[in-house]
Design a protein around this motif. Structure first.
Motif, PDB file in Angstrom:
ATOM      1  N   HIS A  79       0.846  -1.206   0.000  1.00 28.64           N
ATOM      2  CA  HIS A  79       0.000   0.000   0.000  1.00 28.64           C
ATOM      3  C   HIS A  79       0.878   1.252   0.000  1.00 28.64           C
ATOM      4  CE1 HIS A  79      -3.076   2.880   0.907  1.00 28.64           C
ATOM      5  NE2 HIS A  79      -2.718   3.035   2.167  1.00 28.64           N
ATOM      6  N   LEU A  80       1.920   1.260   0.842  1.00 29.29           N
ATOM      7  CA  LEU A  80       2.814   2.414   0.908  1.00 29.29           C
ATOM      8  C   LEU A  80       3.580   2.609  -0.399  1.00 29.29           C
ATOM      9  CD1 LEU A  80       4.328   1.987   4.503  1.00 29.29           C
ATOM     10  CD2 LEU A  80       2.502   3.542   3.787  1.00 29.29           C
ATOM     11  N   LEU A  81       3.950   1.509  -1.038  1.00 27.10           N
ATOM     12  CA  LEU A  81       4.746   1.592  -2.262  1.00 27.10           C
ATOM     13  C   LEU A  81       3.930   2.043  -3.466  1.00 27.10           C
ATOM     14  CD1 LEU A  81       6.993  -1.598  -1.956  1.00 27.10           C
ATOM     15  CD2 LEU A  81       7.757   0.778  -1.905  1.00 27.10           C
ATOM     16  N   THR A  82       2.637   1.807  -3.441  1.00 26.46           N
ATOM     17  CA  THR A  82       1.829   2.103  -4.629  1.00 26.46           C
ATOM     18  C   THR A  82       0.887   3.290  -4.433  1.00 26.46           C
ATOM     19  OG1 THR A  82       0.177   0.462  -3.908  1.00 26.46           O
ATOM     20  CG2 THR A  82       1.894  -0.292  -5.418  1.00 26.46           C
ATOM     21  N   ILE A  86      10.214   6.085  -1.407  1.00 25.93           N
ATOM     22  CA  ILE A  86      10.494   5.288  -0.214  1.00 25.93           C
ATOM     23  C   ILE A  86      11.518   4.208  -0.542  1.00 25.93           C
ATOM     24  CG2 ILE A  86       9.493   3.738   1.515  1.00 25.93           C
ATOM     25  CD1 ILE A  86       6.834   5.147   1.080  1.00 25.93           C
ATOM     26  N   ALA A  87      12.488   4.035   0.349  1.00 25.36           N
ATOM     27  CA  ALA A  87      13.398   2.897   0.280  1.00 25.36           C
ATOM     28  C   ALA A  87      12.953   1.902   1.347  1.00 25.36           C
ATOM     29  CB  ALA A  87      14.840   3.340   0.526  1.00 25.36           C
ATOM     30  N   VAL A  88      12.521   0.726   0.920  1.00 25.64           N
ATOM     31  CA  VAL A  88      12.036  -0.302   1.836  1.00 25.64           C
ATOM     32  C   VAL A  88      13.145  -1.311   2.093  1.00 25.64           C
ATOM     33  CG1 VAL A  88      10.448  -2.246   2.085  1.00 25.64           C
ATOM     34  CG2 VAL A  88       9.621  -0.077   1.187  1.00 25.64           C
ATOM     35  N   ILE A  89      13.384  -1.610   3.352  1.00 20.61           N
ATOM     36  CA  ILE A  89      14.321  -2.664   3.726  1.00 20.61           C
ATOM     37  C   ILE A  89      13.513  -3.835   4.256  1.00 20.61           C
ATOM     38  CG2 ILE A  89      16.210  -3.345   5.240  1.00 20.61           C
ATOM     39  CD1 ILE A  89      17.162  -0.493   5.274  1.00 20.61           C
ATOM     40  N   GLU A  90      13.576  -4.943   3.559  1.00 17.28           N
ATOM     41  CA  GLU A  90      12.853  -6.149   3.927  1.00 17.28           C
ATOM     42  C   GLU A  90      13.761  -7.021   4.785  1.00 17.28           C
ATOM     43  OE1 GLU A  90       9.695  -9.177   3.396  1.00 17.28           O
ATOM     44  OE2 GLU A  90       9.808  -6.999   3.292  1.00 17.28           O
ATOM     45  N   GLY A 104       9.879   5.459  -8.429  1.00 19.46           N
ATOM     46  CA  GLY A 104      10.930   6.159  -7.701  1.00 19.46           C
ATOM     47  C   GLY A 104      11.314   5.528  -6.387  1.00 19.46           C
ATOM     48  N   CYS A 105      10.603   4.465  -5.989  1.00 18.30           N
ATOM     49  CA  CYS A 105      10.927   3.804  -4.724  1.00 18.30           C
ATOM     50  C   CYS A 105      12.032   2.765  -4.931  1.00 18.30           C
ATOM     51  CB  CYS A 105       9.686   3.123  -4.147  1.00 18.30           C
ATOM     52  SG  CYS A 105       8.348   4.263  -3.706  1.00 18.30           S
ATOM     53  N   GLN A 127      18.319   9.248  -4.091  1.00 15.76           N
ATOM     54  CA  GLN A 127      17.354   8.423  -4.802  1.00 15.76           C
ATOM     55  C   GLN A 127      16.046   8.211  -4.035  1.00 15.76           C
ATOM     56  OE1 GLN A 127      20.568   5.220  -5.760  1.00 15.76           O
ATOM     57  NE2 GLN A 127      19.071   5.062  -7.400  1.00 15.76           N
ATOM     58  N   PHE A 128      15.963   8.668  -2.792  1.00 22.98           N
ATOM     59  CA  PHE A 128      14.744   8.427  -2.015  1.00 22.98           C
ATOM     60  C   PHE A 128      14.594   9.507  -0.955  1.00 22.98           C
ATOM     61  CE2 PHE A 128      18.274   6.166  -0.137  1.00 22.98           C
ATOM     62  CZ  PHE A 128      18.185   6.484   1.203  1.00 22.98           C
TER      63      PHE A 128
END
Length: 265
Positions: free
Chosen positions: A38-41, A48-52, A84-85, A107-108
């Motif tokens: 949801h946050l990414l789309t 946003i840079a997401v760290i999994e 851009g994420c 980049q973020f």
């Protein structure tokens, strides 16, 4: 008579230009990945840079991925999305990945870290506060915990061996914001009872009911700051509450130490 410049006396303020970081935690099946997608789309204008921090790949729409960059050790990679994420997979060294992202600062706009469902969030939180290089470049904006309205009580009631951490309890105790998810699977009476139990563990966090983790992105990404000392006190009080709960035939008559902490950061 005061000098003109003293009368005006405009106070200078320091701008914090560190990278804001949000930690998303919650027990297995609570809906963390759904919230991440949801946050990414969502149309919020933030990169946003997401760290999994899970075992496995990020479950995102492959059509969003435009490029993949495998890092030198081969164990971690960064995926670039067409909105851009960025998405990163971390198998071992979180600090190393954070340092890599600092080099890509342009980049973020902010970072979101998703913890594994079985993780006590405290060590990850401490990384952003106690690791000097990380704290110089990043500011922990807040901790968001997802709670499965249908199953969380069985996790909270799970008896641990002496000294072992109840991860579900710790995840709630360290939260700034709590998403009470899957509310369509519980009655209103059950939800009210569960909200009371959550507040007995952490009476400072904001709680929002949701289905399919659909909450405002601003509510998740705009907490404003994290106070480690306050949450350590909440976590300790929560452990005491859980201990009392185990010895009261699960009547949910919790007592919780009241705190008068200033939560305006």
């Amino acid at each position: 008579m005061a000098a003109a410049e003293e009368a005006i006396d405009v106070e200078a303020t320091t701008i914090d230009d560190r990278i804001p970081v949000t930690i998303i935690t919650g027990f297995l099946g609570s809906g963390k990945t759904t919230l991440l997608n949801h946050l990414l789309t969502a149309n919020h204008g933030k990169r946003i840079a997401v760290i999994e921090n899970e075992f496995g790949e990020i479950d995102i729409d492959s059509e969003l991925v435009t490029a993949r960059d495998t890092l030198a050790d081969g164990e971690q990679q960064i995926m670039m999305l067409n909105n851009g994420c960025l998405c990163c997979t971390v198998r071992d060294d979180l600090v190393k990945m954070l340092a890599e992202l600092v080099q890509r600062r342009g980049q973020f706009d902010r970072i979101v870290v998703e913890t594994t469902g079985l993780a006590n969030p405290a060590p990850i939180i401490q990384t952003f506060i106690l690791d000097e290089a990380t704290s110089e470049n990043m500011n922990l904006d807040g901790v968001v915990t997802l709670v499965d309205a249908k199953h969380v009580e069985q996790h909270l009631d799970d008896k641990k061996e002496d000294g072992a951490v109840n991860e579900a309890l710790e995840q709630i105790a360290y939260a700034d914001r709590i998403v009470l998810n899957k509310t369509d699977l519980a009655t209103d009476s059950e939800l009210r009872s569960l909200e009371g139990r959550i507040r007995s563990i952490n009476d400072m966090a904001q709680i929002k009911r949701a289905t399919k983790a659909q909450v405002s992105t601003d509510w998740v990404l705009g907490v404003g700051g994290f106070d480690l000392k306050r949450y350590e006190e909440e976590a300790e009080a929560g452990r005491d509450t859980a201990h009392n709960h185990d010895h009261s035939d699960h009547e949910h008559s919790h007592e919780h130490a009241s705190h008068s902490h200033d939560h305006a950061h």
